[in-house]
Design an enzyme around this catalytic site. Sequence first.
Site, mmCIF file in Angstrom:
data_model
loop_
_atom_site.group_PDB
_atom_site.id
_atom_site.type_symbol
_atom_site.label_atom_id
_atom_site.label_comp_id
_atom_site.label_asym_id
_atom_site.label_seq_id
_atom_site.Cartn_x
_atom_site.Cartn_y
_atom_site.Cartn_z
ATOM 1 N N PHE A 12 0.820 -1.225 0.000
ATOM 2 C CA PHE A 12 0.000 0.000 0.000
ATOM 3 C C PHE A 12 0.854 1.277 0.000
ATOM 4 N N ASP A 34 10.324 -6.716 -3.565
ATOM 5 C CA ASP A 34 9.129 -7.121 -2.820
ATOM 6 C C ASP A 34 8.972 -8.641 -2.893
ATOM 7 N N ALA A 83 9.228 -2.770 3.625
ATOM 8 C CA ALA A 83 8.844 -4.194 3.664
ATOM 9 C C ALA A 83 8.530 -4.628 5.086
ATOM 10 N N SER A 86 2.147 -6.072 8.176
ATOM 11 C CA SER A 86 1.650 -4.800 8.697
ATOM 12 C C SER A 86 0.291 -4.848 9.403
ATOM 13 N N THR A 134 6.198 3.098 12.604
ATOM 14 C CA THR A 134 4.801 3.399 12.949
ATOM 15 C C THR A 134 4.701 4.079 14.322
ATOM 16 N N ASP A 135 3.610 4.790 14.533
ATOM 17 C CA ASP A 135 3.358 5.374 15.859
ATOM 18 C C ASP A 135 3.012 4.298 16.893
ATOM 19 N N GLU A 136 2.681 3.079 16.408
ATOM 20 C CA GLU A 136 2.229 2.030 17.338
ATOM 21 C C GLU A 136 3.343 1.574 18.283
ATOM 22 N N TYR A 160 2.833 -7.063 16.319
ATOM 23 C CA TYR A 160 3.216 -6.183 15.199
ATOM 24 C C TYR A 160 4.064 -5.015 15.700
ATOM 25 N N LYS A 164 8.070 -4.014 15.069
ATOM 26 C CA LYS A 164 8.506 -2.748 14.468
ATOM 27 C C LYS A 164 9.463 -2.021 15.422
ATOM 28 N N LYS A 199 -7.833 -3.625 6.208
ATOM 29 C CA LYS A 199 -7.672 -2.519 7.149
ATOM 30 C C LYS A 199 -8.987 -1.730 7.186
ATOM 31 N N TYR A 217 -14.844 -3.293 16.295
ATOM 32 C CA TYR A 217 -14.305 -4.000 17.460
ATOM 33 C C TYR A 217 -14.670 -3.252 18.747
ATOM 34 N N ASP A 304 -13.912 -7.579 20.782
ATOM 35 C CA ASP A 304 -12.806 -6.624 20.669
ATOM 36 C C ASP A 304 -11.521 -7.344 20.280
ATOM 37 N N ARG A 305 -10.617 -6.599 19.673
ATOM 38 C CA ARG A 305 -9.277 -7.098 19.371
ATOM 39 C C ARG A 305 -8.532 -7.325 20.685
HETATM 40 P P1 NAD Z 1 1.471 -3.564 3.288
HETATM 41 O O1 NAD Z 1 1.196 -4.781 4.091
HETATM 42 O O2 NAD Z 1 0.414 -3.007 2.402
HETATM 43 O O3 NAD Z 1 2.756 -3.801 2.372
HETATM 44 C C1 NAD Z 1 3.899 -4.464 2.813
HETATM 45 C C2 NAD Z 1 4.695 -4.883 1.583
HETATM 46 O O4 NAD Z 1 5.900 -5.521 2.029
HETATM 47 C C3 NAD Z 1 3.954 -5.904 0.705
HETATM 48 O O5 NAD Z 1 4.103 -5.543 -0.655
HETATM 49 C C4 NAD Z 1 4.671 -7.221 0.996
HETATM 50 O O6 NAD Z 1 4.662 -8.120 -0.109
HETATM 51 C C5 NAD Z 1 6.092 -6.728 1.301
HETATM 52 N N1 NAD Z 1 6.869 -7.643 2.150
HETATM 53 C C6 NAD Z 1 6.481 -8.217 3.322
HETATM 54 N N2 NAD Z 1 7.482 -8.968 3.811
HETATM 55 C C7 NAD Z 1 8.533 -8.852 2.943
HETATM 56 C C8 NAD Z 1 9.844 -9.373 2.911
HETATM 57 N N3 NAD Z 1 10.288 -10.181 3.873
HETATM 58 N N4 NAD Z 1 10.657 -9.032 1.880
HETATM 59 C C9 NAD Z 1 10.202 -8.201 0.897
HETATM 60 N N5 NAD Z 1 8.959 -7.701 0.872
HETATM 61 C C10 NAD Z 1 8.135 -8.008 1.888
HETATM 62 O O7 NAD Z 1 1.953 -2.487 4.345
HETATM 63 P P2 NAD Z 1 1.821 -0.892 4.335
HETATM 64 O O8 NAD Z 1 0.578 -0.520 5.024
HETATM 65 O O9 NAD Z 1 2.098 -0.393 2.962
HETATM 66 O O10 NAD Z 1 3.024 -0.513 5.306
HETATM 67 C C11 NAD Z 1 4.334 -0.288 4.787
HETATM 68 C C12 NAD Z 1 5.263 0.085 5.930
HETATM 69 O O11 NAD Z 1 4.776 1.250 6.578
HETATM 70 C C13 NAD Z 1 5.368 -0.993 7.011
HETATM 71 O O12 NAD Z 1 6.702 -1.071 7.418
HETATM 72 C C14 NAD Z 1 4.468 -0.487 8.125
HETATM 73 O O13 NAD Z 1 4.919 -0.945 9.372
HETATM 74 C C15 NAD Z 1 4.636 1.006 7.974
HETATM 75 N N6 NAD Z 1 3.500 1.828 8.435
HETATM 76 C C16 NAD Z 1 2.232 1.556 7.996
HETATM 77 C C17 NAD Z 1 1.179 2.376 8.397
HETATM 78 C C18 NAD Z 1 -0.237 2.146 7.886
HETATM 79 O O14 NAD Z 1 -1.154 2.863 8.287
HETATM 80 N N7 NAD Z 1 -0.474 1.203 6.973
HETATM 81 C C19 NAD Z 1 1.412 3.458 9.247
HETATM 82 C C20 NAD Z 1 2.724 3.694 9.680
HETATM 83 C C21 NAD Z 1 3.753 2.885 9.250
HETATM 84 P P1 TYD Z 2 -6.520 -1.075 11.340
HETATM 85 O O1 TYD Z 2 -6.932 -0.470 10.036
HETATM 86 O O2 TYD Z 2 -6.327 -2.556 11.413
HETATM 87 O O3 TYD Z 2 -5.194 -0.300 11.784
HETATM 88 P P2 TYD Z 2 -4.398 -0.344 13.215
HETATM 89 O O4 TYD Z 2 -4.892 -1.489 14.008
HETATM 90 O O5 TYD Z 2 -2.990 -0.541 12.773
HETATM 91 O O6 TYD Z 2 -4.653 0.984 13.844
HETATM 92 O O7 TYD Z 2 -7.576 -0.685 12.443
HETATM 93 C C1 TYD Z 2 -7.888 0.676 12.713
HETATM 94 C C2 TYD Z 2 -8.831 0.691 13.905
HETATM 95 O O8 TYD Z 2 -10.079 0.102 13.509
HETATM 96 C C3 TYD Z 2 -8.348 -0.147 15.083
HETATM 97 O O9 TYD Z 2 -8.724 0.515 16.285
HETATM 98 C C4 TYD Z 2 -9.088 -1.455 14.943
HETATM 99 C C5 TYD Z 2 -10.393 -1.046 14.324
HETATM 100 N N1 TYD Z 2 -11.021 -2.022 13.414
HETATM 101 C C6 TYD Z 2 -12.372 -2.354 13.584
HETATM 102 O O10 TYD Z 2 -13.050 -1.868 14.491
HETATM 103 N N2 TYD Z 2 -12.930 -3.241 12.708
HETATM 104 C C7 TYD Z 2 -12.219 -3.813 11.696
HETATM 105 O O11 TYD Z 2 -12.795 -4.641 10.934
HETATM 106 C C8 TYD Z 2 -10.848 -3.453 11.540
HETATM 107 C C9 TYD Z 2 -10.021 -4.065 10.439
HETATM 108 C C10 TYD Z 2 -10.296 -2.543 12.415
#
Ligand code: NAD
Ligand code: TYD
Length: 368
Positions: A12, A34, A83, A86, A134-136, A160, A164, A199, A217, A304-305
């Site tokens: 993404f 990737d 990579a 996530s 990530t902020d997590e 997760y 990170k 997500k 959740y 809930d999660r």
């Molecule tokens: P995503 O799951 O959409 O994409 C992850 C990509 O990494 C995929 O294309 C997957 O095939 C590839 N991948 C996984 N393991 C691999 C490996 N061992 N070698 C090579 N490629 C590999 O994730 P995303 O949401 O695009 O997140 C990207 C990065 O940003 C992550 O590091 C995540 O922790 C960080 N991040 C995400 C968010 C968010 O809201 N999604 C917020 C803050 C930080």
């Molecule tokens: P998510 O998109 O999985 O991101 P993160 O857990 O990394 O913040 O979830 C965002 C918020 O939404 C989180 O508080 C969990 C909640 N959630 C639901 O309530 N229902 C769902 O089906 C999903 C996927 C998430």
Amino acid sequence: MSRLLVTGGAGFIGSNFVHYWLDQYPDDLVVVVDALTYAGNLENLAQVQSNPNYRFEHCDINETEKMQTLLRDEAIDVIVNFAAESHVDRSIEGPDAFITANILGTHSLLKAARQVWLIEGANPDNHRFHHVSTDEVYGSLESEEPAFSEQTAYAPNSPYSASKAASDFLVRAYHHTYGMDVTTSNCSNNYGPYHFPEKLIPLVITNILHGKALPIYGDGKNIRDWLYVEDHARGIDLTIKKGRAGETYNIGGWNEWTNIDIVKLVCQLMDKRFASDELLSKRFPECPAAAGLQSETLIEFVRDRAGHDFRYAIDASYSNRELGYEPKVTFEEGIEKTLDWYLSNESWWRAVMDGSYQAWIETNYKAA
Ligand code: NAD
Ligand code: TYD
């Protein structure tokens, strides 16, 4: 001119970053690495496929020697490490993949970079290893607590976020111990095009269109700070160009929402679109709005999660002062652009939503 290795570039945020970068810096080289896990999708990069300054390598960042070969052969001077595994829910069901990709994978990449840039001396003075985090890693906030700053102590709560956090510390250690030029950005929740529909936001959009339940959740009061993905790409760009070696930068949206409010908003925006465009009811007859009903009727509160973090919020004032970072896309614009994208790219999300993914959701999150 820079020569970038972008790991996880078929996911993404990685794919949005690749589009952003080649648009901003058309003379730079971008090599995407990737492993194409369930979350990686080459369709996300279809727009740049014919760009002569783009190459794709299907491999895992744990393949250290392959990483070294790429760094040498392509004379890479910037690594951007996206990579990772996530999704928090998947990390609860099966943490091992997170340890392998996020911790061992980042370490493999650091080792390869140290070998080529520092030990072989290919690029001792003019390289950058940027790690996307990530902020997590900061844990969970109460309602009235101040947002996470770069000084907030790490307190990760899920497998997760723990994986990170470990990778962030390895990146830090390679700077302090070996003198590698590294930066790390810690970003809040992203949304936008190419977001995998497991997500929250893309799940809600695609489930509304299918007339499927919208699982919330717990009580839906958990809070996230949402940022349009292009603003994240811009923040990473600023960090790579202006960030100081060894530093970490928080990137966020100043945009906190409870989950229930965001789900209701997406429902309302979708209903408005159905009311003003008759074609949508023909394309998506299972959507409640096609029968004149409200999409909110699909909301279901579910179990809930485990260990669900209550609130994330980023204080991005340091990045603002040091890098000139600020989000440019308002939430109102960003969420409309996201809806436009999902409505115009039905074939993309239908293709990624195969039966095994749905079965996984249903097994793990049955209605409470
Ligand atoms: P995503 O799951 O959409 O994409 C992850 C990509 O990494 C995929 O294309 C997957 O095939 C590839 N991948 C996984 N393991 C691999 C490996 N061992 N070698 C090579 N490629 C590999 O994730 P995303 O949401 O695009 O997140 C990207 C990065 O940003 C992550 O590091 C995540 O922790 C960080 N991040 C995400 C968010 C968010 O809201 N999604 C917020 C803050 C930080
Ligand atoms: P998510 O998109 O999985 O991101 P993160 O857990 O990394 O913040 O979830 C965002 C918020 O939404 C989180 O508080 C969990 C909640 N959630 C639901 O309530 N229902 C769902 O089906 C999903 C996927 C998430």
